[in-house]
Scaffold this active site. Structure first.
Site, PDB file in Angstrom:
ATOM      1  CE1 TYR A 109       3.271  -5.953  11.099  1.00 33.84           C
ATOM      2  CE2 TYR A 109       2.127  -5.076  12.803  1.00 33.84           C
ATOM      3  CZ  TYR A 109       2.667  -5.079  11.820  1.00 33.84           C
ATOM      4  OH  TYR A 109       2.642  -3.708  10.945  1.00 33.84           O
TER       5      TYR A 109
ATOM      6  CD  GLN B 240      -2.752  -0.858   2.506  1.00 29.03           C
ATOM      7  OE1 GLN B 240      -3.959  -0.219   2.284  1.00 29.03           O
ATOM      8  NE2 GLN B 240      -2.521  -1.369   3.711  1.00 29.03           N
TER       9      GLN B 240
ATOM     10  CE1 TYR C 120       4.960 -13.610   7.712  1.00 31.42           C
ATOM     11  CE2 TYR C 120       3.363 -12.877   9.036  1.00 31.42           C
ATOM     12  CZ  TYR C 120       3.594 -13.901   8.426  1.00 31.42           C
ATOM     13  OH  TYR C 120       2.879 -14.893   8.477  1.00 31.42           O
ATOM     14  CB  THR C 121       1.661  -6.386   6.871  1.00 33.39           C
ATOM     15  OG1 THR C 121       1.253  -6.889   5.643  1.00 33.39           O
ATOM     16  CG2 THR C 121       2.688  -5.367   6.742  1.00 33.39           C
TER      17      THR C 121
ATOM     18  CB  THR D 271       3.505  -1.070  13.457  1.00 35.25           C
ATOM     19  OG1 THR D 271       2.148  -1.351  13.837  1.00 35.25           O
ATOM     20  CG2 THR D 271       4.289  -2.090  14.373  1.00 35.25           C
ATOM     21  CG  ASP D 272      -0.687   1.329  15.581  1.00 36.02           C
ATOM     22  OD1 ASP D 272      -0.154   0.400  14.683  1.00 36.02           O
ATOM     23  OD2 ASP D 272      -2.143   1.282  15.685  1.00 36.02           O
TER      24      ASP D 272
END
Ligand SMILES: NC(=O)c1ccc[n+]([C@@H]2O[C@H](COP(=O)([O-])OP(=O)(O)OC[C@H]3O[C@@H](n4cnc5c(N)ncnc54)[C@H](OP(=O)(O)O)[C@@H]3O)[C@@H](O)[C@H]2O)c1
Length: 290
Positions: A122, A11, A60-61, A98-99
């Protein structure tokens, strides 16, 4: 100025491609061009392109899958980041995080300096990636944490909701997790500013769209936009539920609002309200469909 973007098919990678600014010599690498778990391929690729900046949007999401796929997740989110950083002797690295590095127990926006405590694999792997980048490149790495990313391309909450709003007669959405949606293009624009304004400064930063809401609020807004733009014919009931009513393999932070002040000051640009950017996403959707 030469810039290499990893994660080009994701994205954020796609959003960066859509705003490609003149004056920058950009190279976009997806998995086909360079598999980040292949250390030799990464070194060779970086040597060949010889960029001044590397933007790492690859990750890796799959948050839930990561709980079982631990090794694969760490290979991309920690080991590959360390290796990219090792190839950056005279380069600058902008790495996205990330949060989910936070446990969500706070009730005021998290600053970049607040203590981290990831709840799942993650988040832990992304935190390990941040640490690998900063240990390897203390003076040449910028970490930008973001949250709830969506774009016209790729898998995300907005597109999933739109699909389900057509397929289902009602939807249940969690109303006890609070965060900030982020239109990938707004983060891409901020990264562009860091480079073109030459304000790269090592350290940890946060960037999201402005304002905070629950997933239920977000779903309601998506429905409103979808109806007003003619992408959904009818409204359906959207029922607020608790996280405990919708168990997932990975635990999510109940509150992951990020304080973006430090990066807003650096790029001399305030974050745009999330609702404005959601509207922009729908405008792009509509024009893509024409
Ligand atoms: N999405 C969110 O809500 C969110 C929230 C907070 C932070 N972030 C962070 O923001 C950044 C960008 O996220 P995004 O939403 O753009 O992610 P995305 O759409 O899932 O894209 C990630 C990209 O990384 C690529 N990738 C994974 N493993 C790779 C490998 N071994 N070699 C090369 N490429 C590989 C993927 O390729 P394949 O498709 O081939 O696997 C994919 O194109 C990530 O760092 C993510 O952790 C995202």
């Amino acid at each position: 100025m030469s810039v290499l973007v990893f994660g080009a098919e994701g994205q954020l990678g796609q959003a960066l491609q859509s705003i490609a600014p003149p004056g920058l010599e950009l190279t976009y690498a997806g998995r086909t061009e360079c598999d980040l778990t292949d250390a030799n391929a990464v070194s060779d690729y970086i040597d060949r392109i010889d960029p001044e900046y590397i933007i790492n949007c690859a990750a890796y999401t799959a948050v839930d899958k990561a709980e079982e796929d631990v090794e694969a997740c760490y290979k991309v989110n920690r080991d590959a980041v360390r290796h990219i950083a090792e190839c950056c002797a005279n380069r600058k690295l902008i790495h996205i995080s990330t949060d989910f590095v936070f446990d969500g127990k706070q009730r005021t926006p998290y600053t970049p300096e607040d203590p981290t405590a990831p709840l799942g694999v993650y988040g832990a792997s992304k935190l390990a990636g941040e640490q690998a980048a900063l240990e390897t490149l203390p003076n040449q790495a910028m970490i930008i944490r973001t949250s709830w990313v969506y774009y016209t391309i790729g898998e995300n909450f907005v597109k999933t909701m739109l699909r389900l709003m057509v397929e289902k007669e009602s939807l249940s959405v969690v109303s006890d997790q609070r965060g900030s949606p982020t239109f990938a293009k707004s983060l891409a624009e901020t990264i562009r500013r860091i480079i073109v304004q030459s304000c790269f400064t090592p350290g940890i930063y946060h960037w999201t769209d402005a304002g905070d809401i629950t997933w239920w609020d977000f779903a309601k807004a998506i429905q409103e936009e979808g109806v007003s733009k003619g992408l959904i014919a009818d409204t359906i009931p959207i029922v607020p539920i608790q996280t405990s009513d919708y168990p997932t393999p990975a635990q999510r932070p109940a509150y992951s609002v990020l304080d973006t002040t430090k990066l807003e000051n650096l790029v001399e640009q305030g974050a745009t309200p999330w609702r404005h950017n959601l509207n922009q996403m729908f405008e792009e959707f509509r024009s893509n469909e024409r």
